[in-house]
Design an enzyme around this catalytic site. Structure first.
Site, short mmCIF file in Angstrom:
data_model
loop_
_atom_site.label_atom_id
_atom_site.label_comp_id
_atom_site.label_asym_id
_atom_site.label_seq_id
_atom_site.Cartn_x
_atom_site.Cartn_y
_atom_site.Cartn_z
N HIS A 5 0.96 -1.19 -0.27
CA HIS A 5 0.26 -0.14 -0.14
C HIS A 5 0.64 1.09 -0.05
CE1 HIS A 5 0.86 0.89 4.25
NE2 HIS A 5 0.94 -0.79 4.57
N ASP A 6 0.45 2.10 -0.77
CA ASP A 6 0.79 3.30 -0.51
C ASP A 6 1.87 3.60 -1.05
OD1 ASP A 6 -1.26 5.18 1.01
OD2 ASP A 6 -0.41 3.94 2.39
N GLY A 44 5.07 -0.79 2.88
CA GLY A 44 4.04 -0.20 2.67
C GLY A 44 5.26 1.64 2.25
#
Length: 255
Positions: free
Chosen positions: A117-118, A135
């Site tokens: 994520h991200d 992340g």
């Protein structure tokens, strides 16, 4: 599209080729000339550009397993002409960051590589088999990650950097620098990559001098950066990229 399941809300260009046993969820947009070979899962909200290829068992745009994630409508953005080989996994963002994961253009993700994520992955990068980003990782352009490379969360990898097989990265990696081992240690410059991408001899020699200032002379980082600026009095683009990747480091420099 034999035996594939496609949500009615998905926006799929007519030129997209969808093989058997694929799943495309709601809030997914897929641009022209993409290919889903078979057994591909794409969930949304995800926006995918043109010319991307997805091989079997890749899972794109899935919810992140981050425990902070509570079902918010975070996104995945993918550019053009990327290749996602077998078993690649890419997760959407979280509201604790920019609420999106971003993949640029012309990247190659080999089998079982993972983008958490991200993350932001720019252009022309190569992820060998089983590489994984935690992340909030930022990857520049023309970066090569050797097989089984693992990158800790919040790290940044500069343009044209290179990692060897089975490397674990826990700090920021400057542009053009080559690292290997566990934990990662600098082993020189990615001169082969620079030559392949048509850097001139003067630029390569400048980066070699800059590397010695950062890694070989024993200067403190602040003193080394001052010397780099003196070396870059003619504003060489390659050296400017090297300096910028060091000055922007937030997690700490891998030295």
């Amino acid at each position: 599209m034999t035996n594939s399941v496609i949500d009615p809300s998905a926006k799929i260009d007519p030129t997209v080729k969808i093989g058997p046993f694929c799943l495309i969820g709601p809030n997914v947009e897929i641009g022209p000339d993409c290919v889903l070979h078979s057994h591909v899962v794409i969930k949304g909200p995800s926006k995918i550009g043109s010319g991307n290829s997805f091989y079997q068992f890749s899972t794109i745009g899935e919810d992140t397993p981050d425990k902070k994630y509570a079902g918010e409508p975070t996104t995945l953005e993918i550019g053009n002409n990327n290749i996602f080989r077998e078993g690649v996994t890419i997760h959407r963002g979280t509201i604790q960051d920019q609420a999106k994961t971003v993949i640029g253009n012309e990247n190659l993700f080999m089998a079982y590589s993972h983008i958490a994520h991200d993350c932001v992955v720019k252009n022309y990068n190569t992820f060998a088999n089983n590489t994984a980003l935690a992340g909030h990782v930022n990857v520049g352009n023309y970066v090569v990650l050797g097989g089984f490379t693992l990158v800790h969360q919040f790290c940044s990898l500069g343009d044209h950097s290179f990692t060897g097989l089975n490397t674990i990265i826990t700090m920021d990696l400057p542009a053009f620098v080559k690292v290997a081992a566990t934990p990662a240690r600098p082993i020189g410059l990615n001169t082969v990559g620079m030559q392949r991408n048509n850097f001139d001899t003067d630029s390569i020699n400048l980066i070699k001098k800059a590397y010695r200032i950062i890694y070989r002379k024993g200067y403190s980082l602040s003193d080394a950066i001052k010397r780099l600026h003196v070396l870059n009095q003619d504003n060489n683009p390659a050296l400017s990229t090297f300096i910028s990747s060091i000055e922007k480091s937030e997690r700490g420099l891998l030295r």
